[in-house]
Design a protein around this motif. Structure first.
Motif, PDB file in Angstrom:
ATOM      1  N   LEU A 262      -5.118   3.502   9.129  1.00 40.34           N
ATOM      2  CA  LEU A 262      -5.292   2.380   8.208  1.00 40.34           C
ATOM      3  C   LEU A 262      -4.133   2.306   7.217  1.00 40.34           C
ATOM      4  CD1 LEU A 262      -9.115   2.616   7.445  1.00 40.34           C
ATOM      5  CD2 LEU A 262      -7.956   1.017   8.978  1.00 40.34           C
ATOM      6  N   LYS A 263      -3.648   3.468   6.784  1.00 43.03           N
ATOM      7  CA  LYS A 263      -2.485   3.485   5.904  1.00 43.03           C
ATOM      8  C   LYS A 263      -1.256   2.935   6.630  1.00 43.03           C
ATOM      9  CE  LYS A 263       0.666   6.588   3.447  1.00 43.03           C
ATOM     10  NZ  LYS A 263       0.962   7.995   3.064  1.00 43.03           N
TER      11      LYS A 263
ATOM     12  N   SER B  27      -1.080  -0.798   7.089  1.00 46.27           N
ATOM     13  CA  SER B  27      -0.967  -1.533   5.833  1.00 46.27           C
ATOM     14  C   SER B  27       0.428  -1.457   5.232  1.00 46.27           C
ATOM     15  CB  SER B  27      -1.996  -1.005   4.823  1.00 46.27           C
ATOM     16  OG  SER B  27      -3.319  -1.229   5.276  1.00 46.27           O
TER      17      SER B  27
ATOM     18  N   ASN C  11       4.549  -2.002   5.093  1.00 42.66           N
ATOM     19  CA  ASN C  11       5.558  -2.933   5.589  1.00 42.66           C
ATOM     20  C   ASN C  11       6.413  -2.253   6.657  1.00 42.66           C
ATOM     21  OD1 ASN C  11       4.752  -5.056   3.886  1.00 42.66           O
ATOM     22  ND2 ASN C  11       5.997  -4.231   2.193  1.00 42.66           N
TER      23      ASN C  11
ATOM     24  N   GLN D 267       6.813   1.780   7.278  1.00 42.43           N
ATOM     25  CA  GLN D 267       6.015   2.140   8.445  1.00 42.43           C
ATOM     26  C   GLN D 267       6.839   3.002   9.405  1.00 42.43           C
ATOM     27  OE1 GLN D 267       4.765  -0.761  11.746  1.00 42.43           O
ATOM     28  NE2 GLN D 267       2.941  -0.684  10.434  1.00 42.43           N
TER      29      GLN D 267
ATOM     30  N   TRP E 224     -12.230   5.528   1.998  1.00 41.06           N
ATOM     31  CA  TRP E 224     -10.800   5.320   1.747  1.00 41.06           C
ATOM     32  C   TRP E 224     -10.516   5.656   0.294  1.00 41.06           C
ATOM     33  CZ3 TRP E 224      -6.223   4.291   4.042  1.00 41.06           C
ATOM     34  CH2 TRP E 224      -5.199   3.747   3.260  1.00 41.06           C
TER      35      TRP E 224
ATOM     36  N   LEU F  94      -4.908  -1.518   1.081  1.00 41.52           N
ATOM     37  CA  LEU F  94      -5.337  -1.857   2.432  1.00 41.52           C
ATOM     38  C   LEU F  94      -5.094  -3.334   2.727  1.00 41.52           C
ATOM     39  CD1 LEU F  94      -8.750  -0.030   2.991  1.00 41.52           C
ATOM     40  CD2 LEU F  94      -6.622   0.353   4.234  1.00 41.52           C
ATOM     41  N   SER F  95      -4.601  -3.616   3.918  1.00 45.49           N
ATOM     42  CA  SER F  95      -4.553  -4.991   4.394  1.00 45.49           C
ATOM     43  C   SER F  95      -5.943  -5.362   4.887  1.00 45.49           C
ATOM     44  CB  SER F  95      -3.542  -5.118   5.545  1.00 45.49           C
ATOM     45  OG  SER F  95      -3.724  -6.343   6.235  1.00 45.49           O
ATOM     46  N   GLU F  96      -6.592  -6.279   4.191  1.00 47.60           N
ATOM     47  CA  GLU F  96      -7.972  -6.620   4.569  1.00 47.60           C
ATOM     48  C   GLU F  96      -8.045  -7.169   5.987  1.00 47.60           C
ATOM     49  OE1 GLU F  96     -11.827  -9.199   2.986  1.00 47.60           O
ATOM     50  OE2 GLU F  96      -9.929  -9.261   1.889  1.00 47.60           O
TER      51      GLU F  96
ATOM     52  N   LEU G  28      -6.004  -6.810   8.607  1.00 52.19           N
ATOM     53  CA  LEU G  28      -5.733  -5.832   9.650  1.00 52.19           C
ATOM     54  C   LEU G  28      -6.813  -4.754   9.700  1.00 52.19           C
ATOM     55  CD1 LEU G  28      -1.851  -5.430   9.372  1.00 52.19           C
ATOM     56  CD2 LEU G  28      -3.192  -7.028  10.756  1.00 52.19           C
ATOM     57  N   THR G  29      -7.340  -4.375   8.539  1.00 54.27           N
ATOM     58  CA  THR G  29      -8.428  -3.397   8.508  1.00 54.27           C
ATOM     59  C   THR G  29      -9.655  -3.941   9.229  1.00 54.27           C
ATOM     60  OG1 THR G  29      -7.650  -2.417   6.434  1.00 54.27           O
ATOM     61  CG2 THR G  29      -9.963  -2.069   7.008  1.00 54.27           C
TER      62      THR G  29
ATOM     63  N   SER H 256     -13.819   1.593  -0.080  1.00 55.20           N
ATOM     64  CA  SER H 256     -12.713   2.033  -0.927  1.00 55.20           C
ATOM     65  C   SER H 256     -13.274   2.688  -2.177  1.00 55.20           C
ATOM     66  CB  SER H 256     -11.821   0.853  -1.312  1.00 55.20           C
ATOM     67  OG  SER H 256     -10.874   1.257  -2.289  1.00 55.20           O
TER      68      SER H 256
END
Length: 217
Positions: A10-11, A14, A16, A20, A129, A136-138, A140-141, A162
């Motif tokens: 998840l990290k 999220s 860029n 990444q 989390w 977190l990117s909502e 993508l999560t 979270s």
């Protein structure tokens, strides 16, 4: 095959693009011995919720964590968890972990829930989390949760809680979110292969890349 834990994945998704790749380089470098900063939180949460230990015993154990930032993080996370449980007092149950293999077997995701409970009348698996950065990117999560939900027909939802702000991220029934999770895995595969190519000695060949993923619609 490289394996991610749930929070690590998840990290990663999220982050860029540049950070990444940096994160993957750290994880894929042979000399890297990564330390799971949040393992203590999961272990102490499990003792408190699953094993039924007293809060006094658990907090005493937390107080013995040597590294101050880790100790402070666990203490804050447990405090938020206890407050959240006070407003969601449903019974707890265990949820099995599931190993997800990416579309072309480049990596695995060990999806795990810290506990199961009933939220708003729905049987949910909850993953905790407690990472401040990145946020977190909502979208993508939810995509990841919706993809993983296909392996849990006995549950209504997979949820990320979270402990930074008590926000809940829910899996969605809409198949488009599962597609987002699938296409995201394809993208992560390609980044892993690209980073592996950078780290590999020039005399060895690269693994066959996956089919380029569709856009995350």
């Amino acid at each position: 095959m490289f394996t991610f834990g749930t929070s690590a994945y998840l990290k990663l998704i999220s982050l860029n693009s540049k950070p990444q790749r940096t994160e993957l380089r750290k994880r894929l470098s042979p000399s890297n011995a990564s330390y799971d900063f949040h393992r203590s939180l999961r272990l102490h949460s499990n003792r408190l919720l699953a094993k039924g230990e007293s809060i006094e015993n658990v907090l005493e154990s937390v107080g013995r964590i040597a590294k101050l930032p880790e100790r402070t993080s666990v203490q804050a996370g447990l405090a938020t968890l206890l407050n959240w449980r006070a407003s969601h007092p449903s019974k707890l149950f265990e949820v099995k972990s599931h190993i997800y293999a990416s579309p072309t077997d480049v990596f695995k995701l060990n999806f795990s829930a810290d506990f199961g409970t009933v939220i708003d009348g729905k049987r949910c698996a909850v993953h905790l989390w407690n990472t401040k950065k990145p946020p977190l990117s909502e979208r993508l999560t939810v995509g990841v949760l919706s993809l993983m939900k296909q392996n849990y027909p006995e549950l209504d939802n997979l949820v990320v809680l979270s402990l930074l702000d008590s926000q809940l991220f829910w899996s969605a029934e809409d198949v488009r979110y599962a597609t987002i999770g699938h296409n995201l895995a394809l993208r992560i595969e390609e980044v892993i292969l690209s980073v592996e190519d950078e780290l590999r000695p020039p005399t060895t060949g690269r693994r066959t890349p996956p089919v380029p993923p569709h856009p995350l619609t």
